[in-house]
Design a protein around this motif. Structure first.
Motif, mmCIF file in Angstrom:
data_model
loop_
_atom_site.group_PDB
_atom_site.id
_atom_site.type_symbol
_atom_site.label_atom_id
_atom_site.label_comp_id
_atom_site.label_asym_id
_atom_site.label_seq_id
_atom_site.Cartn_x
_atom_site.Cartn_y
_atom_site.Cartn_z
ATOM 1 N N GLY A 452 0.667 -1.287 0.051
ATOM 2 C CA GLY A 452 0.108 -0.040 -0.132
ATOM 3 C C GLY A 452 0.764 1.308 0.120
ATOM 4 O O GLY A 452 0.587 2.320 0.668
ATOM 5 N N ALA A 454 2.388 4.557 -1.629
ATOM 6 C CA ALA A 454 1.949 5.449 -2.714
ATOM 7 C C ALA A 454 3.052 6.541 -3.005
ATOM 8 O O ALA A 454 3.997 7.009 -2.132
ATOM 9 C CB ALA A 454 0.667 6.184 -2.150
ATOM 10 N N TRP A 492 -2.461 1.131 4.319
ATOM 11 C CA TRP A 492 -2.549 1.579 2.753
ATOM 12 C C TRP A 492 -2.403 3.252 2.837
ATOM 13 O O TRP A 492 -2.771 3.721 3.530
ATOM 14 C CB TRP A 492 -3.712 1.100 2.190
ATOM 15 C CG TRP A 492 -3.361 -0.433 1.697
ATOM 16 C CD1 TRP A 492 -3.071 -1.511 2.662
ATOM 17 C CD2 TRP A 492 -3.527 -0.934 0.529
ATOM 18 N NE1 TRP A 492 -3.083 -2.549 1.825
ATOM 19 C CE2 TRP A 492 -3.346 -2.333 0.677
ATOM 20 C CE3 TRP A 492 -4.136 -0.368 -1.029
ATOM 21 C CZ2 TRP A 492 -3.434 -3.289 -0.496
ATOM 22 C CZ3 TRP A 492 -4.176 -1.327 -1.909
ATOM 23 C CH2 TRP A 492 -3.676 -2.707 -1.754
ATOM 24 N N ALA A 494 -2.623 6.623 -0.115
ATOM 25 C CA ALA A 494 -3.011 7.184 -1.601
ATOM 26 C C ALA A 494 -2.847 8.686 -1.694
ATOM 27 O O ALA A 494 -3.082 9.319 -0.599
ATOM 28 C CB ALA A 494 -4.559 6.868 -1.906
ATOM 29 N N PRO A 543 -7.118 -2.952 2.318
ATOM 30 C CA PRO A 543 -7.062 -1.896 1.255
ATOM 31 C C PRO A 543 -7.874 -0.786 1.217
ATOM 32 O O PRO A 543 -8.845 -0.685 1.640
ATOM 33 C CB PRO A 543 -7.117 -2.972 0.084
ATOM 34 C CG PRO A 543 -7.352 -4.399 0.448
ATOM 35 C CD PRO A 543 -7.419 -4.286 2.102
ATOM 36 N N VAL A 545 -7.914 2.818 -1.398
ATOM 37 C CA VAL A 545 -7.463 3.398 -2.677
ATOM 38 C C VAL A 545 -8.399 4.483 -3.028
ATOM 39 O O VAL A 545 -9.675 4.671 -2.338
ATOM 40 C CB VAL A 545 -7.775 2.351 -3.957
ATOM 41 C CG1 VAL A 545 -6.882 1.066 -3.802
ATOM 42 C CG2 VAL A 545 -9.132 2.005 -4.227
ATOM 43 N N LEU A 554 -13.047 7.708 -2.099
ATOM 44 C CA LEU A 554 -12.339 6.720 -1.791
ATOM 45 C C LEU A 554 -13.222 5.364 -1.432
ATOM 46 O O LEU A 554 -14.206 5.339 -1.143
ATOM 47 C CB LEU A 554 -11.556 7.119 -0.367
ATOM 48 C CG LEU A 554 -10.638 8.479 -0.667
ATOM 49 C CD1 LEU A 554 -11.224 9.636 -0.256
ATOM 50 C CD2 LEU A 554 -9.309 7.993 0.254
ATOM 51 N N SER A 588 -6.926 -7.209 -2.182
ATOM 52 C CA SER A 588 -6.208 -6.391 -2.956
ATOM 53 C C SER A 588 -7.550 -5.693 -3.728
ATOM 54 O O SER A 588 -8.607 -6.143 -3.935
ATOM 55 C CB SER A 588 -5.545 -7.084 -4.238
ATOM 56 O OG SER A 588 -6.319 -8.368 -4.592
ATOM 57 N N ALA A 590 -8.438 -2.301 -6.590
ATOM 58 C CA ALA A 590 -7.887 -1.309 -7.590
ATOM 59 C C ALA A 590 -9.022 -0.852 -8.417
ATOM 60 O O ALA A 590 -10.209 -1.378 -8.892
ATOM 61 C CB ALA A 590 -6.771 -2.188 -8.624
ATOM 62 N N ASP A 632 -2.255 -8.627 -5.584
ATOM 63 C CA ASP A 632 -2.283 -7.538 -6.551
ATOM 64 C C ASP A 632 -3.093 -7.626 -7.370
ATOM 65 O O ASP A 632 -3.316 -8.457 -8.154
ATOM 66 C CB ASP A 632 -0.717 -7.009 -6.491
ATOM 67 C CG ASP A 632 -0.814 -5.563 -6.944
ATOM 68 O OD1 ASP A 632 -1.686 -4.753 -6.547
ATOM 69 O OD2 ASP A 632 0.352 -5.120 -7.332
#
Length: 823
Positions: A452, A454, A492, A494, A543, A545, A554, A588, A590, A632
């Motif tokens: 995680g 960034a 994580w 971001a 996780p 993101v 988010l 994971s 994304a 991932d």
């Protein structure tokens, strides 16, 4: 012109000389997760769907990754990695709060310390998963010694007391990570021999669970390369060598947690056997340098760990601290041939504030030492460290302003005023017998990054990441980093896609999410907690993101997916259970950078779920994939339906790709080693892939048809994450034990160095833009600063580039610099 120059100089001075300060708002400090939780998370991902994971992946992969030619699979493609890997730290970081060492610098977890017998400035430090390091100047600088050895997991170090060029290292971190046996050096750590003792110290078949606790060398027979007596205490027994470590026999079975020679007569040796459920637990004594043993003190079957200490002032005596239910249960002194026990009251170790007591992780953090000149001075450590002046009857806390969780504590043999200790916050030293302490975390880069990490969209080496027991931190590469939120184990991170001064950070499995805002000069940050309270089952590291096109949206993953559309002010549940059920969690997550309606989810029990409608519905797309944890997912930057995923575990493929939203998958694993893979990166606009594993990083230049090892200059460390920064062509790899690394994999066409605004001239306007890019306030309309702003051609954007451009603008730049040149 002068006004611009003065303004730019002022900005540069502020950025370089003003120390970052923390402005906390609505953020509560958190303690680290229990070590059992961390270990369980690490091992279960690799074990699924089996009960346990005991394989040492080095034996399956290191030949291909580190000790063989670059080619891993046959094919026409070859590695085009542009530059060797370089360490970008952190080289010390600040973790404020009750559990950190601020303003002293903290570092990664140190498990073992050994000090030169005659020169206290020479110290060896063994890190949990970053190998062995040496300093020749008391910790002002450190050098890694074992980056390419069979294991970086370190449990104990011993220096021969007569010939200090002989060094022994026991691999395998106590309670945490497996090793590969013994490392032995005859030249002070320059070169090493790996010794498994014909399977005694470490099984030779690659399936093992050995962890080292203590190595000791008999002083009267020391100094030789072939006749010294060496004892090795480990979780699989006490082992003895009579030829300086070349061959071994087991002299005590079971879990032996410590061994010590009597300082006055090394025929007498003490050893401790522990382990819940073992009726033979206790202290053992040998009168023949460890060849045979007699139990002289029984602790009972509930003791989990015992640590021993001896002092030259009390011959034929030993102190023992017993751990039961992970707490310090008893401190005793055993005297004479009969080992007559005296129970010491050890008042003060418990009963104070909970944050100041010994703690309840005694199987993980445990220290016991006796002053070599004063047997009344006893040191015991767990979460905190304590000193007794009355032989162990009463204790008071010392080093209370340093990090917690102590694992190592050594008096310098030639000067007992000098003490060096190791804890979860790195290396710290005292020069007044423990009254005061200073940090020695300079360039010893052994931080344990979690997945995680960034990287800033445009600023090179501006990175945020989560660390084991050291919160989440941010920094500008190889230097001093700063805590972004007091979160125990960091998670994580971001960066906002629209505001270069905003990034988000999380912590271990709690819903603890923080919005971090830097001021324009980067000299302070503000923190706002934006998490939520939920009873959802979560991964140890959940996780999180950010939408790549919308900074207010988010996603946070438990066993289901949560979303906020107003920067965390409110969170809502988006889905039901996306796992197979049971105790599984999402591992994971994304969002497609080209179409944010496309969301990919991977779980600890092998599910891959896909939404093409911004999370309104999800479809299971993993029926053709192996039943292994998904570590991932990398969506393509241009094609919404394309993604590459990685799997942990063994006995299956590890890298797969789909071009049609998961309807079909292609196994790209080829002859990649059968070890856990943790991360993958697709380089936009190319056919290049990078995949990271528990050993090594691998590159494909043909969309996964063939692979090359891409480990030039890289240590033999577990790699848990990869991130690519398109603006600079830099690839970043975070390791669990050797910090963060970077390499430049894409180089652009020749440009005029120093011409940041690409107008064909190098002047003070360019210096101003370079400085703005350095501190993260470059206007959105400005061109990409790299590589034009790299005016000294060192591969990064730094203050030297600003200075180089200014010097060129006034005609005083060195001819050796590339500023003003087409390059």
């Amino acid at each position: 012109m002068n006004t611009i120059l003065n303004t730019t100089r002022t900005l540069m001075v502020l950025a370089l000389m003003v120390a970052p300060t923390m402005v906390q708002a609505q953020v509560e400090e958190q303690r680290e997760a229990g070590f059992e939780v961390r270990r369980e998370w690490m091992e279960q991902l690799r074990a699924y769907p089996f009960g346990e994971y005991t394989q040492n992946p080095v034996y399956a992969a290191r030949a291909a990754a580190f000790r063989a030619p670059a080619r891993v699979t046959a094919g026409s493609a070859s590695s085009i990695q542009v530059a060797p890997w370089r360490s970008v730290g952190p080289f010390g970081f600040q973790t404020s709060g009750f559990y950190g060492s601020s303003p002293n610098a903290d570092g990664g977890r140190i498990r073992a310390i050994a000090i030169h017998p005659t020169n206290p400035s020479i110290v060896y430090a063994g890190s949990a998963s970053g190998g062995v390091w040496r300093t020749n100047n008391g910790g002002a600088t450190w050098t890694p010694l074992t980056d390419n050895q069979c294991s970086l997991n370190t449990g104990t170090i011993a220096i021969d007391p007569v010939n200090p060029n002989i060094v022994y290292v026991g691999t395998g971190e106590p309670t945490q990570s497996n090793g590969c046996g013994l490392l032995r050096s005859f030249d002070g750590g320059t070169t090493w021999t790996e010794i498994n003792g014909a399977g005694v110290l470490a099984p030779v078949n690659g399936t093992q669970n050995t962890r080292a606790y203590r190595i000791r060398v008999a002083p009267s027979l020391a100094g030789t390369q072939n006749t010294s007596v060496v004892l090795y205490a480990a979780n699989n027994g006490l082992h003895r060598s009579t030829n300086s470590g070349s061959a071994w026999t087991t002299v005590l079975t079971g879990f032996v947690s410590d061994v010590e020679f009597d300082p006055a007569n090394d025929n007498i040796v003490w050893a401790a056997r522990a382990g819940a459920g073992n009726n033979t637990n206790g202290v053992y004594r040998s009168t023949d340098r460890g060849a045979s043993w007699t139990q002289v003190y029984s602790t009972g079957s509930t003791v989990q760990r015992i640590s021993l200490a001896v002092s030259p002032t009390t011959p034929n005596s030993v102190w023992a601290v017993e751990v039961v239910s992970a707490r310090m249960d008893k401190l005793v002194r055993l005297d004479g041939a009969s080992a007559t026990p005296t129970v010491l009251t050890a008042q003060g170790v418990y009963g104070a504030q909970s944050r100041l007591d010994f703690g309840s992780q005694g199987t993980y953090d445990l220290v016991l030492e006796v002053d070599p000149q004063d047997a009344n001075t006893v040191i015991v450590g767990g979460s905190r460290m304590y000193r007794s002046r009355d032989g162990g009857q009463s204790f008071s806390v010392i080093a209370y302003d340093l990090h917690v969780d102590w694992h190592a504590f050594e008096y310098a043999p030639s000067d007992p005023n000098v003490i060096v200790g190791g804890c979860d916050g790195g290396v710290h030293a005292s020069y007044d017998r423990g009254n005061s302490w200073v940090s020695r975390n300079t360039n010893i880069a052994v931080t344990q990054f979690y997945p995680g990490i960034a990287v800033h969209p445009t600023i090179p080496d501006f990175i945020a990441g989560g660390l084991q027991d050291n919160s989440s931190v941010w920094g500008f590469g190889s230097g001093f980093w700063t805590m972004s939120a007091p979160s125990g184990d960091g998670g994580w991170n971001a960066f906002s896609p629209t505001n270069s001064n905003v990034f988000w950070t999380t912590s271990y499995g709690t819903g603890f999410i923080v919005r971090v805002t830097r001021n324009p000069l980067g000299t302070s940050i503000a923190q706002t907690q934006r998490g939520f309270t939920s009873s959802d089952r979560k991964a140890f590291l959940s996780p999180m993101v950010i939408d790549p096109l919308n900074s207010t949206t988010l996603y946070y993953a438990t066993y289901r997916l949560w979303r906020t559309t107003n920067e965390g002010v409110q969170w809502g549940v988006l889905t039901g259970d996306l796992t197979r059920g049971g105790g599984a969690t999402i591992t994971s997550l994304a969002v497609s950078p080209v179409d944010p309606r496309v969301i990919w989810v991977g779980t600890s029990d092998g599910n891959v779920q896909l939404s093409q409608d911004a999370g309104a519905t999800f479809t299971l797309v993993s029926s053709a994939l192996p039943l292994r944890a998904v570590t991932d997912i990398a969506p393509d930057a241009a094609v919404p339906g394309r993604a590459v995923i990685t799997h942990s575990g063994t006995g299956s493929g590890h890298v797969y790709a789909s071009d049609d939203f998961g309807a079909n998958w292609t196994n790209l694993s080829g002859s990649l080693p059968d070890i856990p893979f943790n991360a993958v990166v697709m380089v936009p606009g190319t056919s290049r892939l990078f995949a990271a594993a528990d050993v090594g990083i691998y590159e494909s230049t043909d969309n996964g048809m063939s692979w090359s090892a891409a480990n030039q200059g890289f240590p033999n460390a577990r790699v848990l994450d990869l991130v690519y920064q398109a603006a600079t062509g830099n690839l970043y790899a975070s390791t669990y034990g050797r910090g963060l690394w970077a390499t430049t994999i894409v180089t652009g066409a020749s440009v005029l160095r120093g011409d940041v605004n690409a107008d064909g001239f190098v002047n003070a306007f360019d210096a101003s833009l370079a400085q703005q890019a350095l501190v993260g306030v470059l206007p959105a309309s400005a061109p990409n600063p790299m590589p034009r702003a790299d005016a000294n051609c060192n591969g990064t954007l730094d203050s030297g580039d600003v200075l180089s451009i200014l010097q060129f603008a006034v005609g005083s730049a060195s001819a050796a610099l590339c500023v003003g040149k087409q390059q």
